[in-house]
Write an enzyme that holds these catalytic residues in place. Structure first.
Site, PDB file in Angstrom:
ATOM      1  N   HIS A   9       0.843  -1.194   0.000  1.00 17.42           N
ATOM      2  CA  HIS A   9       0.000   0.000   0.000  1.00 17.42           C
ATOM      3  C   HIS A   9       0.874   1.238   0.000  1.00 17.42           C
ATOM      4  O   HIS A   9       1.937   1.238   0.619  1.00 17.42           O
ATOM      5  CB  HIS A   9      -0.913   0.018   1.237  1.00 17.42           C
ATOM      6  N   ASP A  35      -7.797  -5.694   0.059  1.00 11.81           N
ATOM      7  CA  ASP A  35      -8.248  -6.530  -1.056  1.00 11.81           C
ATOM      8  C   ASP A  35      -7.781  -7.986  -0.981  1.00 11.81           C
ATOM      9  O   ASP A  35      -8.174  -8.800  -1.800  1.00 11.81           O
ATOM     10  CB  ASP A  35      -7.767  -5.929  -2.388  1.00 11.81           C
TER      11      ASP A  35
HETATM   12  N1  CMC Z   1       4.020  -7.599  -4.678  1.00  9.60           N
HETATM   13  C1  CMC Z   1       5.344  -7.591  -4.875  1.00  9.60           C
HETATM   14  N2  CMC Z   1       6.124  -6.496  -4.781  1.00  9.60           N
HETATM   15  C2  CMC Z   1       5.499  -5.342  -4.467  1.00  9.60           C
HETATM   16  C3  CMC Z   1       4.116  -5.268  -4.245  1.00  9.60           C
HETATM   17  C4  CMC Z   1       3.361  -6.453  -4.359  1.00  9.60           C
HETATM   18  N3  CMC Z   1       2.044  -6.440  -4.172  1.00  9.60           N
HETATM   19  N4  CMC Z   1       3.779  -3.993  -3.949  1.00  9.60           N
HETATM   20  C5  CMC Z   1       4.911  -3.290  -3.982  1.00  9.60           C
HETATM   21  N5  CMC Z   1       5.967  -4.106  -4.300  1.00  9.60           N
HETATM   22  C6  CMC Z   1       7.381  -3.730  -4.381  1.00  9.60           C
HETATM   23  C7  CMC Z   1       7.681  -3.002  -5.680  1.00  9.60           C
HETATM   24  O1  CMC Z   1       8.078  -3.902  -6.687  1.00  9.60           O
HETATM   25  C8  CMC Z   1       8.794  -2.069  -5.253  1.00  9.60           C
HETATM   26  O2  CMC Z   1       9.989  -2.827  -5.162  1.00  9.60           O
HETATM   27  P1  CMC Z   1      11.404  -2.165  -5.602  1.00  9.60           P
HETATM   28  O3  CMC Z   1      11.684  -1.127  -4.562  1.00  9.60           O
HETATM   29  O4  CMC Z   1      12.346  -3.312  -5.617  1.00  9.60           O
HETATM   30  O5  CMC Z   1      11.184  -1.571  -6.970  1.00  9.60           O
HETATM   31  C9  CMC Z   1       8.403  -1.688  -3.821  1.00  9.60           C
HETATM   32  O6  CMC Z   1       7.630  -2.790  -3.336  1.00  9.60           O
HETATM   33  C10 CMC Z   1       7.577  -0.406  -3.720  1.00  9.60           C
HETATM   34  O7  CMC Z   1       6.458  -0.554  -4.576  1.00  9.60           O
HETATM   35  P2  CMC Z   1       5.784   0.613  -5.388  1.00  9.60           P
HETATM   36  O8  CMC Z   1       5.093   0.045  -6.583  1.00  9.60           O
HETATM   37  O9  CMC Z   1       6.800   1.701  -5.642  1.00  9.60           O
HETATM   38  O10 CMC Z   1       4.753   1.129  -4.309  1.00  9.60           O
HETATM   39  P3  CMC Z   1       3.505   2.078  -4.567  1.00  9.60           P
HETATM   40  O11 CMC Z   1       3.251   2.802  -3.325  1.00  9.60           O
HETATM   41  O12 CMC Z   1       3.731   2.890  -5.799  1.00  9.60           O
HETATM   42  O13 CMC Z   1       2.326   1.051  -4.922  1.00  9.60           O
HETATM   43  C11 CMC Z   1       0.523  -0.430  -4.696  1.00  9.60           C
HETATM   44  C12 CMC Z   1       1.329   0.702  -4.048  1.00  9.60           C
HETATM   45  C13 CMC Z   1      -0.697  -0.726  -3.853  1.00  9.60           C
HETATM   46  C14 CMC Z   1       0.066   0.002  -6.106  1.00  9.60           C
HETATM   47  C15 CMC Z   1       1.421  -1.695  -4.793  1.00  9.60           C
HETATM   48  O14 CMC Z   1       1.800  -2.126  -3.507  1.00  9.60           O
HETATM   49  C16 CMC Z   1       0.753  -2.837  -5.557  1.00  9.60           C
HETATM   50  O15 CMC Z   1       0.861  -2.885  -6.787  1.00  9.60           O
HETATM   51  N6  CMC Z   1       0.064  -3.779  -4.851  1.00  9.60           N
HETATM   52  C17 CMC Z   1      -0.681  -4.846  -5.524  1.00  9.60           C
HETATM   53  C18 CMC Z   1      -2.047  -4.327  -5.958  1.00  9.60           C
HETATM   54  C19 CMC Z   1      -2.981  -4.107  -4.800  1.00  9.60           C
HETATM   55  O16 CMC Z   1      -3.134  -4.967  -3.938  1.00  9.60           O
HETATM   56  N7  CMC Z   1      -3.667  -2.962  -4.801  1.00  9.60           N
HETATM   57  C20 CMC Z   1      -4.677  -2.621  -3.778  1.00  9.60           C
HETATM   58  C21 CMC Z   1      -4.258  -1.492  -2.908  1.00  9.60           C
HETATM   59  S1  CMC Z   1      -5.253  -1.266  -1.421  1.00  9.60           S
HETATM   60  C22 CMC Z   1      -6.889  -0.960  -1.891  1.00  9.60           C
HETATM   61  C23 CMC Z   1      -7.038   0.056  -2.966  1.00  9.60           C
HETATM   62  O17 CMC Z   1      -6.455   1.128  -2.947  1.00  9.60           O
HETATM   63  O18 CMC Z   1      -7.816  -0.197  -3.860  1.00  9.60           O
END
Ligand code: CMC
Length: 391
Positions: free
Chosen positions: A269, A326
């Protein structure tokens, strides 16, 4: 132009001040108007929470009854909206149809399109009431049933379930466990400050577009798998692990490897760097509902193993990745009888009060200006046009 910083994904940009929802991502705290989410989940009801988010205070008995009655009276949708819903292919994703139908509502109810108090009050009720009916109709479309008429005077969640699930005779005996679980899930989704869809609602509304157009855009934003679409994606992920014959360890290794681009859906998140407090409530509810209703036990078991392995793995620990709301909701919705395509529309139904509250807060704030980010230009410097035969 004097612009020196760019902030992709608005990691560090506050676009507004807001007094609706408070999140402390490190401590895993979520409060609506100051009330802890755990207390609201246990003691409140969805329309009461909707009132709280939109008006700032918990309603009196009289005010809550008035809202219940008003919403119940507005659940009918125009015949034109029904034809609109019927016009899409049966296998159309309900989120696409919902976004279109929500925007189209403004054309059927022009008396609620303005931004004065009575109009915005009417639009608030119309959105709560009519999107519930539309989502229940979309459920009937997915399952192949004919659209039935809402009845005046039914409780919100009951009526939503009845329109979505009853047979052609319009009768439905609602399991009290399912009724309570749905109410609670809607409460948990009701607001989450400046998330992607709510920010979308605010930016569209900042151009003074009407609330239906703004909410419709928010529904589009919610549909993505990184946002609301993650509930459907998480269940598909569990199925894929099974279909590929992977162990949970093998799947986690693939996620860490990043080679296949797989993420652990329902994990991570932007704001929470600890357990998502909504996820914690959902997990508990899933536990009790699944043991009561049965079904999905094997998948629930696998999800819990996946969580356990991820939470003790260095990759997830150092990135502070925990289950979000989720991760377990899809399992729960599915045990409650909802088809997979309906999971994200259910998120939309829950988020409706939040979108409305933010639109109204933005509209009432004299400091609101049209949302118009800047950029740092990285393209070509000035150059002369070249005739086509000389390129
Ligand atoms: N699985 C594996 N690696 C992950 C995940 C994940 N679910 N989420 C983040 N990472 C890693 C990402 O690869 C990155 O690694 P590195 O530093 O090596 O590049 C690091 O963690 C930071 O991730 P980010 O993408 O820069 O983080 P963000 O704040 O931009 O993204 C997020 C947040 C929710 C989009 C992301 O965690 C994600 O894609 N999660 C899976 C989708 C999900 O469950 N979404 C629902 C969110 S909660 C309810 C809602 O808002 O709808």
């Amino acid at each position: 132009t004097g612009l020196v910083t760019v902030d992709p994904g608005f990691m560090n940009t506050a676009a507004c001040e807001s007094s609706i929802t408070y999140i402390d991502g490190d401590a895993g705290i979520l409060r609506y108007r100051g009330y802890p989410i755990e207390q609201l989940a246990e003691k409140s009801t969805f329309l009461e929470v909707a009132y709280l988010l939109i008006h700032g205070e918990l309603p009196s008995d009289e005010l809550l009854n008035a809202l219940n009655n008003r919403v119940a009276r507005h659940m009918h949708v125009h015949e034109g909206i029904k034809s609109f819903l019927e016009a899409f292919p049966r296998d159309a994703h309900p989120m696409a149809v919902l976004a279109g139908a929500t925007s189209a509502l403004s054309t059927f109810y022009p008396e609620s399109v303005g931004r004065d108090e009575p109009e915005i009050e009417l639009a608030t009720v119309q959105l709560l009431a009519k999107t519930a009916t539309v989502i229940a109709y979309l459920q009937r479309r997915v399952t192949g049933g004919e659209l039935i008429e809402p009845r005046k005077g039914g409780a919100y969640v009951d009526e939503f379930m009845r329109i979505g699930f009853s047979g052609a005779d319009g009768e439905l005996d609602i399991d009290p466990t399912i009724r309570r679980a749905l109410d609670l899930l809607l409460i948990l989704h009701a607001d989450h400050e400046q998330n992607c869809s709510t920010s979308t609602v605010r930016i569209v509304g900042s151009s003074q577009a009407n609330i239906y157009a703004a909410v419709s855009a928010g529904i589009g934003a919610l549909s993505g798998p990184l946002h609301g679409g993650a509930n459907e994606a998480a269940l598909s992920m569990f199925d894929k692990i099974k279909a590929d014959g992977d162990t949970v360890e093998q799947f986690v290794a693939k996620v860490k490897d990043k080679a296949e681009g797989a993420r652990l859906m329902g994990f991570g998140h932007r704001v929470y760097k600890s357990y998502d407090p909504r996820g914690a409530v959902v997990k508990n509810v899933a536990n009790s509902v699944l043991s009561e209703l049965g079904g999905n036990d094997e998948t629930f078991q696998m999800a819990q193993e996946l969580e356990e392995i991820a939470l003790s793995d260095e990759y997830f620990i150092e990135r502070k990745l925990y289950p979000n709301v989720d991760f377990y909701t899809g399992l729960l919705y599915s045990a409650m009888g909802f088809p997979r395509q309906m999971f994200t529309p259910l998120f939309a139904l829950g988020r409706m009060p939040g979108w409305i509250a933010h639109y109204r807060e933005m509209m009432d704030d004299p400091r609101t200006k049209i949302g118009r980010p800047r950029q740092i230009y990285t393209g070509e410097v000035e150059r002369d046009y070249v005739a086509i035969d000389q390129r």
